[in-house]
Design an enzyme around this catalytic site. Structure first.
Site, PDB file in Angstrom:
ATOM      1  N   LYS A 192      -3.548   8.379   3.383  1.00  0.00           N
ATOM      2  CA  LYS A 192      -4.874   8.124   3.975  1.00  0.00           C
ATOM      3  C   LYS A 192      -4.886   8.494   5.466  1.00  0.00           C
ATOM      4  O   LYS A 192      -5.929   8.916   5.986  1.00  0.00           O
ATOM      5  CB  LYS A 192      -5.284   6.663   3.785  1.00  0.00           C
ATOM      6  CG  LYS A 192      -5.564   6.262   2.334  1.00  0.00           C
ATOM      7  CD  LYS A 192      -6.740   6.993   1.716  1.00  0.00           C
ATOM      8  CE  LYS A 192      -7.216   6.322   0.426  1.00  0.00           C
ATOM      9  NZ  LYS A 192      -8.212   7.127  -0.304  1.00  0.00           N
ATOM     10  N   TYR A 251       0.830  -1.207   0.000  1.00  0.00           N
ATOM     11  CA  TYR A 251       0.000   0.000   0.000  1.00  0.00           C
ATOM     12  C   TYR A 251       0.869   1.264   0.000  1.00  0.00           C
ATOM     13  O   TYR A 251       0.421   2.348  -0.374  1.00  0.00           O
ATOM     14  CB  TYR A 251      -0.988  -0.017   1.172  1.00  0.00           C
ATOM     15  CG  TYR A 251      -2.190   0.890   0.963  1.00  0.00           C
ATOM     16  CD1 TYR A 251      -3.006   0.737  -0.160  1.00  0.00           C
ATOM     17  CD2 TYR A 251      -2.508   1.893   1.876  1.00  0.00           C
ATOM     18  CE1 TYR A 251      -4.107   1.565  -0.369  1.00  0.00           C
ATOM     19  CE2 TYR A 251      -3.611   2.715   1.678  1.00  0.00           C
ATOM     20  CZ  TYR A 251      -4.395   2.550   0.556  1.00  0.00           C
ATOM     21  OH  TYR A 251      -5.490   3.372   0.353  1.00  0.00           O
TER      22      TYR A 251
END
Ligand code: NAD
Length: 251
Positions: free
Chosen positions: A159, A152
């Site tokens: 995020k 990720y």
């Protein structure tokens, strides 16, 4: 449930997009919805899937000056009011997304942060003044914000900043009854997700590990957004809410 509400859903790429499911659900629940796609090329895929739902669509590339303002003005021009904005967009250059965080480029990190995070603050700044009787702002996040999920990469810290922004925006805009949330879905096979390395493996592992022993659907995410936008949720703000078959609560 949403009769009389009008708003904007940012980020339809195709009929697999979370934004598509959200726009469809909000419209079905009685809201008037304007959707956006990235550019004219995307429009050729998006218009045929949203037009049958009576959802108009305009282009909006948040890197272009004035684009967000124009999308909000289009919503006001069509419907005469603005009650919600759903921000369902994210981007990172592939070479940076495929690198470990420590090898990501400064330019790539900043671009991912601008498109995927700061654009939500800009949405809030532009939308809130039009939400005279309150409103709802929702963005999409992922568990990689608080856990180091393999592959990720730089999107994890992006995020995390997005979820923190939700708390600050909720605090700043709460007095005018503008409520701000992040929705955190589990992995779903979409265009954006296809850019993440080994995404099929991630989905298989998650499915085996999560309490519900299955993946979630775009419609399940849309259901939560419809609830948050509705009058059922007027006492809530500043949250990150998971629609992830329970992934956030197990190892
Ligand atoms: P998607 O590819 O359908 O949607 C991503 C959208 O971002 C696209 O419409 C794309 O055009 C838009 N976008 C990219 N750059 C943009 C720019 N400069 N200006 C405006 N729009 C831009 O994929 P999705 O999975 O539906 O993604 C929607 C959101 O959900 C993203 O924030 C993503 O991080 C989040 N999310 C997805 C998953 C998943 O597994 N699919 C899980 C958790 C969170």
């Amino acid at each position: 449930m949403l009769n009389g509400q009008c708003g904007l859903v940012l980020g339809v790429a195709n009929d697999q997009s979370i934004a598509y499911a959200v726009a469809k659900r909000l419209k079905t629940a009685g809201a008037e919805v304007l959707a956006t796609c990235l550019n004219e090329k995307a429009m050729t895929y998006v218009e045929p899937v949203v037009t049958p739902l009576s959802i108009p669509v305009v282009t909006c590339d948040v890197e272009q000056p004035g684009a967000l303002q124009s999308a909000i003005q289009s919503t006001l021009a069509r419907f005469g009011r603005l009650d919600f904005v759903v921000h369902s967009i994210a981007f990172a250059p592939l070479e940076d997304l495929h690198a470990p965080l420590h090898a990501s480029s400064r330019e790539g990190f900043l671009r991912a942060m601008d498109i995927s995070c700061h654009s939500f603050a800009r949405v809030a700044h532009l939308a809130a003044p039009h939400m005279q009787s309150g409103g709802t702002l929702v963005t999409m996040t992922y568990l990689g914000s608080r856990l180091a999920i393999p592959d990720y990469g730089l999107m994890g810290p992006v995020k995390a900043a997005l979820e923190s922004s939700v708390r600050y925006l909720a605090s700043e805009l709460g007095a005018q009854q503008v409520r701000v949330h992040a929705v955190s879905p589990g992995p779903i096979a979409t265009r954006a997700a296809s850019g993440i390395k080994h995404f099929d493996q991630l989905m298989a592992q998650v499915k085996a590990r999560v309490p519900l022993k299955r993946l979630v659907s775009q419609d399940e995410v849309a259901g939560l957004v419809a609830f948050l936008v509705s009058d059922q949720a007027t006492g809530m703000t500043g949250q990150t809410l998971y629609v992830d078959a329970g992934e956030h609560c197990v190892r």
